[in-house]
Motif scaffolding. Sequence first.
Motif: not given
Length: 581
Positions: A334-339
């Motif tokens: 997980v990188k943690g880019v949230i949309d």
Amino acid sequence: MKIMKKFIRYYRPYRKVFLFDMICAFGISIIDLAFPQILNYLNATLYLEDPQTIRRAILVLAAGLLVMYLVRAACKYYVSAQGHIMGARMERDMRKELFDQYERLSFSYYDKNNTGEMMSRLVSDLFDICEFAHHGPENVFISLLKIIGSFVLLCWIHVPLTLLLVVVTVAMLLFSLRQNKRMQATFMENRRKIAGVNASLQDTLGGIRVVKSFANEKIEREKFAESNERYLTSKIDNYHCMGWFQSGNNFFQGLLYVTILVGGAYFIAQGTLEPVALATYALYINIFVTPIEVLVEFTEMLQKGYSGFKRFNEVMETTVDIQDAPDAQELRDVKGVIDYKDVCFSYNAEESVLDHINIHIDAGRSIALVGPSGGGKTTICSLLPRFYDVDSGSITIDGKDIRSLTLESLRQNIGIVQQDVYLFAGSIGENIAYGKPGATMEEIIDAAKKANIHEFILSLPQGYDTYVGERGARLSGGQKQRISIARVFLKDPKILILDEATSALDNESERHIQKSLEELAKNRTSITIAHRLSTIRGADEIIVIGEKGIEERGTHEELLQLDNVYARYYRLQFEGLEESA
């Protein structure tokens, strides 16, 4: 029949025990039926012989009867012990299934149902089911064998007198069926009312500190007395039904004995029945009547067990609305880019909470959600770990729709620190370790140090083994909050949700915890809900959520320059303090 088929499947793991239980029940029935026949045979043969012959046969007779009743005792032990153990294991299996179902059900189920009622289904309902599971088949099997066997032997002795008994028995059966319907309704009402008592009790005891702080013990007593009285009323109705049921059946059983005496006297007078045969007939009547009494009692047990299983089945058939898709994949690396893409959501069809929400958060960045209560800030955060599912639109993490991910892997990568901290009954160490089951003591201590709680824990007489009390009652709000932060440090998620984590604390506790939260948020994508705007000045983006959705967004400085909603909130919180200073 549909419900009974579902109930029968719980016997499958214990088929061998059940089969042997029925064999033992068969043995008990055969021995009970054999005794009058043995006595009748002895009356016609051995007891007519000379005394010397009788004395010689007594030892053989005694040995045979002793063996017969030792076999009966062994069968009775197996039926009583192993049969009950089988019922208890079935109860355990059902309780496990019910608990697993409770764990699977989403927040929406808990929004609508009371904890006390759920506990009632888990405990008292399943106890009645267990009693029925063991005694039900066994009692029915033994009773039917005795009734059929004694009926055949009664016909063998005298058919006309037996036909008179059949008439009385059929009348008794029709009466039982009629009363049975009334009892079923009252038992279901009992279940609902005792669940209400449990709900009232759980509600009062769970909020006992609030009750005492407002000195409202009298109000709670009245509320509990009301639910307790409703339960009593349902029990009174139930016992009236049982009274009619049992007294009516008792009358018909007495009528069976009247039929024997009167009918027997008539047939003896007619010369078609011998007095000795009537004595044997009377012994069989006792065998015939006793299982009928057992079946009458079984009816009550059946209604309790059926009502309990019906309530159990209602939960088991509840659709789990939040669950893994058939092709769900694990969330890894997980990188943690949230949309949030055009997200719409409502708790019910009538009122929309979120309407076409769009939010983008880069990996490792922090956003803060501010605005009035009821605007949807907590809802936005609750949708990310799929506590609820969006009505339309989508939420993605690193470009993957969260509905395509397994719930376990999704939630393992999201850490939540809430305003209302829940600590489980146990030690401080166990509560921190909840963030990572199986964590070593070194990992637990390291997490506590990062949360600035390690020194406090060491100052306690029992250190990390200190018992926290129910819901952490022995600790202050700040101490509980830091333990919850340590729990998330130990979990080490890539995404962090801070839901008003400091709003209920004093200024000094807030400063300590704010440092811990800042340390926790490093190198993580974080979403913060805050009413204290001082805690979010450093956020990469602040989003103002109002009744119309997103009203403003930008950094702290940018929003102050806009001099609109956020600036007004800020002035309300700080200008009055500056003027009084």
